[in-house]
Scaffold this active site. Structure first.
Site, PDB file in Angstrom:
ATOM      1  N   ASP A 186     -16.592 -26.135  20.496  1.00 42.34           N
ATOM      2  CA  ASP A 186     -17.269 -25.070  21.239  1.00 42.34           C
ATOM      3  C   ASP A 186     -18.426 -25.631  22.061  1.00 42.34           C
ATOM      4  OD1 ASP A 186     -17.070 -22.402  21.884  1.00 42.34           O
ATOM      5  OD2 ASP A 186     -18.470 -21.728  20.352  1.00 42.34           O
ATOM      6  N   ASP A 265     -14.923 -16.390  17.682  1.00 43.14           N
ATOM      7  CA  ASP A 265     -16.276 -16.277  17.130  1.00 43.14           C
ATOM      8  C   ASP A 265     -16.344 -15.253  16.010  1.00 43.14           C
ATOM      9  OD1 ASP A 265     -17.144 -18.138  19.011  1.00 43.14           O
ATOM     10  OD2 ASP A 265     -17.487 -16.589  20.522  1.00 43.14           O
TER      11      ASP A 265
END
Length: 368
Positions: A186, A265
């Site tokens: 990420d 997420d």
């Protein structure tokens, strides 16, 4: 001091709704995974449809995700119809998975008969399941036609819950390996991809809209009502909330802007919550606890950490006026409390290695 006042935008309706929804979805994913695990213990067919990750698979997920991200970055316009069709099928399946327990419970409470009506792909369908499947397909069709953000979020939530329920982690060791790898993934694709690919790959892919195959077919056939079918779609791989939700608008944004949060997420921390949900359940089953100790379960610390990490990510985005890799904040805030608390309680080894396999003799005695 002026920058701190910007944090007041966290109290905007869109921000509060996103935070509340993400926390709820993460909790619901872990809870549904626990229920699905109980179903797998009773029915072998459920376990055959689930995957328990090992070390090599945990390492492959960030690599596969990176390849998929690059394909979507360079070839999205060419494969958008295929991606939309695949997403529509996955959405209908996920919605069916999430609603099935409620339909079955309602049928039992009302005392309704539910005869088998058909057989498809070696699985039997009852009447209620057939009706539910039609409702799920109709919901996906409504999303394809309207492209409404509420339907997009509903389907995205179901995909997240279904993923966490079917892709499971055996212990905290594999969980930590996966979360650390996705942490690096990420951070790289949000902060450093522009240096190598000339653009922020993660943001570019996240903000792209897919071509609607329904609109394309209707246009080619010159069907009436074409103006009612949306031409571009937000795919249900993220939650989207209009920034002007209930009239609140963050400065620098237009009424058509959205706040976004990727399913990863929620799904990745949700896998950790599912793991500690199962651990808490196993401990309470093996060693019955008094009701006053229910607040000391690992899941509440992980969920609180998730909420803190998500708020921190949103706050960092507001202060820096730039996209933030949410896992940069979510991984330490969820994994950290679980590991620290288990170390304090001297249960880290048990969480780290996972449950011991039951021997054949013990399993036989339990069956008897």
């Amino acid at each position: 001091m002026e920058s701190l006042w910007k944090l007041a935008y966290l109290l905007e309706p869109a921000s509060l709704t996103l935070i509340a929804t993400a926390v709820f979805v993460t909790f619901a994913s872990g809870s549904r995974a626990l229920d699905h695990g109980k179903e797998m213990e009773r029915n072998l067919e459920f376990s055959e449809a689930s995957i328990t990750l090992d070390r090599s698979q945990a390492l492959m997920i960030p690599l596969a995700s990176s390849c998929s991200l690059l394909i979507m970055f360079y070839l999205f316009s060419s494969v958008s119809h295929l991606v939309t069709a695949f997403t529509a099928v996955a959405s209908a399946s996920a919605l069916f998975f999430c609603l099935s327990p409620y339909v079955a419970n309602l049928r039992v409470q009302l005392g309704l008969m539910d005869p088998f009506v058909s057989r498809c792909c070696s699985k039997s369908f009852t009447r209620s399941q057939g009706i539910l499947l039609l409702v799920c397909i109709a919901t996906v069709v409504a999303w394809l036609v309207s492209g409404h953000w509420l339907l997009n979020n509903l389907l995205g939530i179901c995909i997240c819950i279904a993923f966490v329920s079917h892709v499971r982690l055996p212990n905290v060791k594999i969980c930590a390996l996966l979360l650390v790898c996705l942490f690096v993934y990420d951070v790289f694709w949000v902060f450093f991809s522009e240096r190598f690919f000339g653009a922020n790959v993660m943001v570019s892919v996240a903000t792209q809209k897919a071509s609607n195959p329904v609109h394309t077919v209707a246009d080619s056939l010159s069907l009436p009502g074409l103006q009612l079918i949306t031409k571009k779609l937000e795919l249900p791989v993220k939650l989207v909330f209009p920034r002007n939700l209930l009239g609140g608008v963050v400065p620098g944004s237009s009424s058509m802007d959205y706040m976004m949060l990727g399913l990863g997420d929620m799904a990745i921390p949700g896998m950790l919550l599912a793991l500690v949900f199962c651990f808490d359940h196993r401990k309470s089953r093996d060693i019955p606890l008094d009701p006053t100790s229910s607040g000391h379960k690992y899941v509440w610390y992980a969920l609180s950490g998730y909420a803190i990490g998500l708020i921190s990510a949103l706050a960092a985005g507001i202060l820096s006026q730039s996209p933030q890799p949410a896992l940069l904040y979510l991984v330490p805030s969820t994994l950290g409390p679980v590991i620290f608390l288990s170390w304090i309680r001297k249960e880290l080894r048990e969480l780290w290695d996972g449950p011991r396999p039951i021997s054949n003799e013990k399993a036989h005695s339990m069956e008897v």
